[in-house]
Design an enzyme around this catalytic site. Structure first.
Site, PDB file in Angstrom:
ATOM      1  N   ASP A   9       0.880  -1.158   0.000  1.00  0.00           N
ATOM      2  CA  ASP A   9       0.000   0.000   0.000  1.00  0.00           C
ATOM      3  C   ASP A   9       0.924   1.216   0.000  1.00  0.00           C
ATOM      4  OD1 ASP A   9      -2.259   1.716   0.439  1.00  0.00           O
ATOM      5  OD2 ASP A   9      -1.768   1.709   2.576  1.00  0.00           O
ATOM      6  N   ASP A  11      -0.135   5.098   1.094  1.00  0.00           N
ATOM      7  CA  ASP A  11      -0.385   6.018   2.207  1.00  0.00           C
ATOM      8  C   ASP A  11      -0.303   5.291   3.551  1.00  0.00           C
ATOM      9  OD1 ASP A  11      -0.809   8.072   0.416  1.00  0.00           O
ATOM     10  OD2 ASP A  11      -2.990   7.871   0.429  1.00  0.00           O
TER      11      ASP A  11
END
Length: 273
Positions: A9, A11
């Site tokens: 991922d 963020d």
């Protein structure tokens, strides 16, 4: 190239904040963001805010400068570079957008470490305004996953990656790192020989902890960039040791079979009817 696919991922995993919020806050549009947030989906809201930034004279260069200042733990870049150097296939699956991600990766000098970025489209149009579009166009058709936001189902992306890789090599093993609600769905798609690395005390971790038995993958939580690096390197090393052990075992079996054949064949040839 190793048999390891590492999916990040972006963020609050690679970087230490939400890139959307960072840009809005740093450029002074937090109040407008909070005002509009209840009225539309997040992805649509970001596109609307980019229009407001442009209307107020904020340039693409100013947005890039803000992205260059984004906070990141000092051990994240070494972790990414080490995994890449060991031959792992690194990919990003993120609900941010391609403009933010590519700008940040280029600034950090790690763009070449990733073979694929799966995220919401983002581009600068002819007016010099940044447009942000949904990964799945939910205005036309729903992706059908009740766990994920309307613009992106990360589980479907993992399904596609798994399918495309299995056509070439069925022995690939996945390590998935994430923090958010959207990272829970792909964690359920991982297989028994895979690893899930949720960030502790974040939404994905909380959802997994409700019933860890729903996951087939081995779970390894982490707190910050330092622990991320330690666990990631440990898992990569573990997989490589297992791969080498299997290779040595197979090689020994072949060697043993070869010896047996060489010992047996002359005896068989010497037998007369």
């Amino acid at each position: 190239m190793s048999n390891i696919v590492v999916v990040f991922d972006f963020d609050k995993t690679i970087i230490d904040c939400d890139s959307d919020n960072w840009v809005i806050d740093e450029l002074g549009f937090t109040d407008l963001f909070n005002q509009l947030l209840p009225t539309m989906p997040w992805n649509s809201l970001m596109d609307k805010l980019m229009m407001e930034l442009h209307s107020n004279g904020v340039t693409i260069e100013e947005i890039e400068k803000v992205l260059h200042r984004i906070p990141i733990h000092h051990r994240i870049i070494p972790a990414i570079k080490s995994a890449h150097a060991l031959g792992c296939d690194l990919r990003i699956v993120s609900d941010a957008n391609v403009f933010f991600i590519e700008t940040i990766l280029k600034h950090l000098g790690i763009s070449e470490c990733f073979s694929e970025i799966n995220t919401n489209p983002g581009y600068v149009n002819e007016e010099g305004r940044l447009r942000i579009l949904p990964y799945h166009d939910f205005n036309k058709v729903s992706h059908g996953c009740p766990l994920c936001p309307p613009n992106m189902c990360k589980g479907l992306i993992i399904d596609r990656i798994q399918s495309s890789i299995s056509e070439v090599d069925n022995n690939k093993r996945f390590i998935y790192l994430g923090d958010g609600i959207g990272d829970y769905c792909p964690s359920l798609r991982l297989k028994e020989r895979d690893f899930m690395m949720p960030r502790k005390n974040f939404p994905a971790w909380d959802l997994i902890c409700k019933d860890p038995s729903l996951l087939k993958a081995e779970i390894h939580g982490w707190i910050d960039g330092e622990e991320l690096e330690q666990i990631l390197m440990k898992l990569i090393n573990k997989i490589m040791i297992e791969e080498n052990a299997q290779f040595i075992s197979s090689d020994c079996k072949l060697q043993s079979l070869s010896i047996t054949v060489h010992e047996t064949l002359p005896k068989a040839l010497s037998v007369r009817p």
